[in-house]
Design an enzyme around this catalytic site. Structure first.
Site, PDB file in Angstrom:
ATOM      1  N   ASP A 195       0.833  -1.211   0.000  1.00 21.15           N
ATOM      2  CA  ASP A 195       0.000   0.000   0.000  1.00 21.15           C
ATOM      3  C   ASP A 195       0.864   1.256   0.000  1.00 21.15           C
ATOM      4  O   ASP A 195       2.044   1.228   0.345  1.00 21.15           O
ATOM      5  CB  ASP A 195      -0.971   0.008   1.199  1.00 21.15           C
ATOM      6  CG  ASP A 195      -0.259  -0.197   2.510  1.00 21.15           C
ATOM      7  OD1 ASP A 195       0.722   0.516   2.780  1.00 21.15           O
ATOM      8  OD2 ASP A 195      -0.668  -1.084   3.285  1.00 21.15           O
TER       9      ASP A 195
ATOM     10  N   LYS B 291      -3.608  -0.107  -2.239  1.00 22.04           N
ATOM     11  CA  LYS B 291      -4.523  -1.053  -1.573  1.00 22.04           C
ATOM     12  C   LYS B 291      -5.750  -0.297  -1.071  1.00 22.04           C
ATOM     13  O   LYS B 291      -5.632   0.835  -0.613  1.00 22.04           O
ATOM     14  CB  LYS B 291      -3.768  -1.682  -0.391  1.00 22.04           C
ATOM     15  CG  LYS B 291      -4.576  -2.668   0.421  1.00 22.04           C
ATOM     16  CD  LYS B 291      -3.732  -3.293   1.517  1.00 22.04           C
ATOM     17  CE  LYS B 291      -3.844  -2.526   2.817  1.00 22.04           C
ATOM     18  NZ  LYS B 291      -3.085  -3.142   3.923  1.00 22.04           N
TER      19      LYS B 291
ATOM     20  N   ASP C 229       5.826  -5.249   4.798  1.00 24.37           N
ATOM     21  CA  ASP C 229       4.717  -4.596   5.512  1.00 24.37           C
ATOM     22  C   ASP C 229       5.098  -4.467   6.983  1.00 24.37           C
ATOM     23  O   ASP C 229       6.016  -5.150   7.454  1.00 24.37           O
ATOM     24  CB  ASP C 229       3.441  -5.441   5.359  1.00 24.37           C
ATOM     25  CG  ASP C 229       2.186  -4.571   5.327  1.00 24.37           C
ATOM     26  OD1 ASP C 229       2.242  -3.424   5.809  1.00 24.37           O
ATOM     27  OD2 ASP C 229       1.148  -5.047   4.827  1.00 24.37           O
TER      28      ASP C 229
HETATM   29  C1  R5P Z   1      -2.325  -1.931   7.227  1.00 22.53           C
HETATM   30  O1  R5P Z   1      -2.444  -1.005   6.474  1.00 22.53           O
HETATM   31  C2  R5P Z   1      -1.028  -2.542   7.622  1.00 22.53           C
HETATM   32  O2  R5P Z   1       0.059  -1.842   7.127  1.00 22.53           O
HETATM   33  C3  R5P Z   1      -0.968  -3.983   7.184  1.00 22.53           C
HETATM   34  O3  R5P Z   1      -0.981  -4.027   5.777  1.00 22.53           O
HETATM   35  C4  R5P Z   1      -2.113  -4.739   7.717  1.00 22.53           C
HETATM   36  O4  R5P Z   1      -2.189  -4.539   9.089  1.00 22.53           O
HETATM   37  C5  R5P Z   1      -1.999  -6.203   7.406  1.00 22.53           C
HETATM   38  O5  R5P Z   1      -3.137  -6.834   7.861  1.00 22.53           O
HETATM   39  P1  R5P Z   1      -3.684  -8.120   7.123  1.00 22.53           P
HETATM   40  O6  R5P Z   1      -2.584  -9.134   7.112  1.00 22.53           O
HETATM   41  O7  R5P Z   1      -4.846  -8.549   7.980  1.00 22.53           O
HETATM   42  O8  R5P Z   1      -4.105  -7.708   5.746  1.00 22.53           O
END
Ligand code: R5P
Length: 305
Positions: free
Chosen positions: A168, A191, A220
């Site tokens: 994202d 995203k 991430d």
């Molecule tokens: C959200 O924007 C965070 O940066 C992570 O991408 C998010 O917490 C990941 O969560 P999940 O694995 O449930 O998609």
């Protein structure tokens, strides 16, 4: 050697606490924990020193680990003038504002609780949103593990230099830092998350990047349900890359997330030990110890009256 410092090994972070105590040459204080049939925790801690560091990451079971942290801080503040809470994975930091009308700002409530029990300084790692720190009036610090992750990757991916990808736009600084440290290219996807259902989609737009036969690292802060990584993987496959890896600071990996992420085509998940587990290859003990040293040595700036 930090002889006047106690490192309390919270039940969720026993190994990390032990590593921190070794780095600092400080005593490690075990916690005697009993969990009753109704789920309540009861903890006993021997007398601690004037500077007391409580290490307790608040990964699932989130509320239990959070309450244990609060109880330990309260208990240790009876002995110590300076209580430092080290919470590498900060629960509730994704709820840093009301996204929909009427929602509780959970991070605000959590910050108030952490302060109320007697914390002088909070140290966390790669908190989801730095805005969360604004709810604290005490010294609250976020440290970045991105450099550590990049240095680990540099050793692991010597031959096929990967492209680093953020799922994202919010992660763009993170991938830039990683790519700079590594000396490689980066891209960020777009995203969208449905605010009601939590469902994730990646915007279908053409990327001007040749990924054919290149390894990719999806980077991430957190992998929780895996939705973000799985969708990003599905999107990136069209570009015919070689292998796709996932790296993160916090591998929450709820339920069968690890299996689903691998089934989506991720070769390996690599994370720090903010949350213990098989993917925890990058040790935070040195990084956190360095920050504790900084805080102790500049303590006069942040002494509680
Ligand atoms: C959200 O924007 C965070 O940066 C992570 O991408 C998010 O917490 C990941 O969560 P999940 O694995 O449930 O998609």
């Amino acid at each position: 050697m930090y002889k006047d410092v106690s490192i309390v090994a919270g039940p969720s972070s026993v190994d990390l606490a032990s590593g921190i105590s070794k780095h600092l040459g400080a005593e490690l204080v075990p916690v005697d924990l009993r969990v009753f049939a109704d789920g309540e925790s009861k903890m006993k801690v021997r007398r601690v020193k004037d500077h007391c560091v409580i290490v307790q990451s608040t990964y699932p079971p989130t509320d239990r680990h959070l309450l244990q942290a609060l109880m330990l801080i309260k208990r240790c503040s009876e002995d110590s003038a300076k209580v430092y809470a080290v919470m590498p994975y900060m629960a509730y930091s994704r709820q840093d504002r009301a996204f929909l009308k009427g929602e509780a700002v959970s991070m605000d409530a959590v910050a108030k609780l952490i302060e109320a029990v007697g914390t002088n300084t909070l140290i966390t790692v790669d908190i989801h949103s730095p805005a969360s720190l604004s709810y604290f009036t005490i010294n609250a610090q976020n440290i970045s593990a991105v450099g550590l992750l990049a240095r680990y990757a540099k050793v692991k991916f010597k031959t096929n230099v990967p492209i680093v990808v953020s799922p994202d736009k919010g992660g763009i600084q993170r991938v830039m830092e990683f790519a700079n440290e590594f000396g490689t290219d980066m891209i960020a996807l777009t995203k969208r998350r449905n605010k009601d259902t939590g469902e994730v989609t990646i915007e279908e737009r053409e990327l001007n990047c040749n990924m054919v036969d290149r390894d990719l690292i999806l980077l991430d802060d957190t992998i929780s349900t895996g939705g973000s990584i799985i969708e990003a993987c599905r999107f990136l496959r069209k570009y015919k890359p070689n292998k796709i890896y996932a790296m993160c600071t916090h591998a929450v990996l709820i339920g069968d997330t690890k299996r689903r992420v691998k089934a989506a085509g991720v070769e390996e998940i690599i994370s720090t030990n903010s949350i213990p587990g098989n993917s925890a290859k990058v040790d935070l003990a040195g990084l956190i110890s360095g920050q504790i040293k900084n805080v102790i040595e500049s303590k006069s700036l942040w002494s509680k009256c």
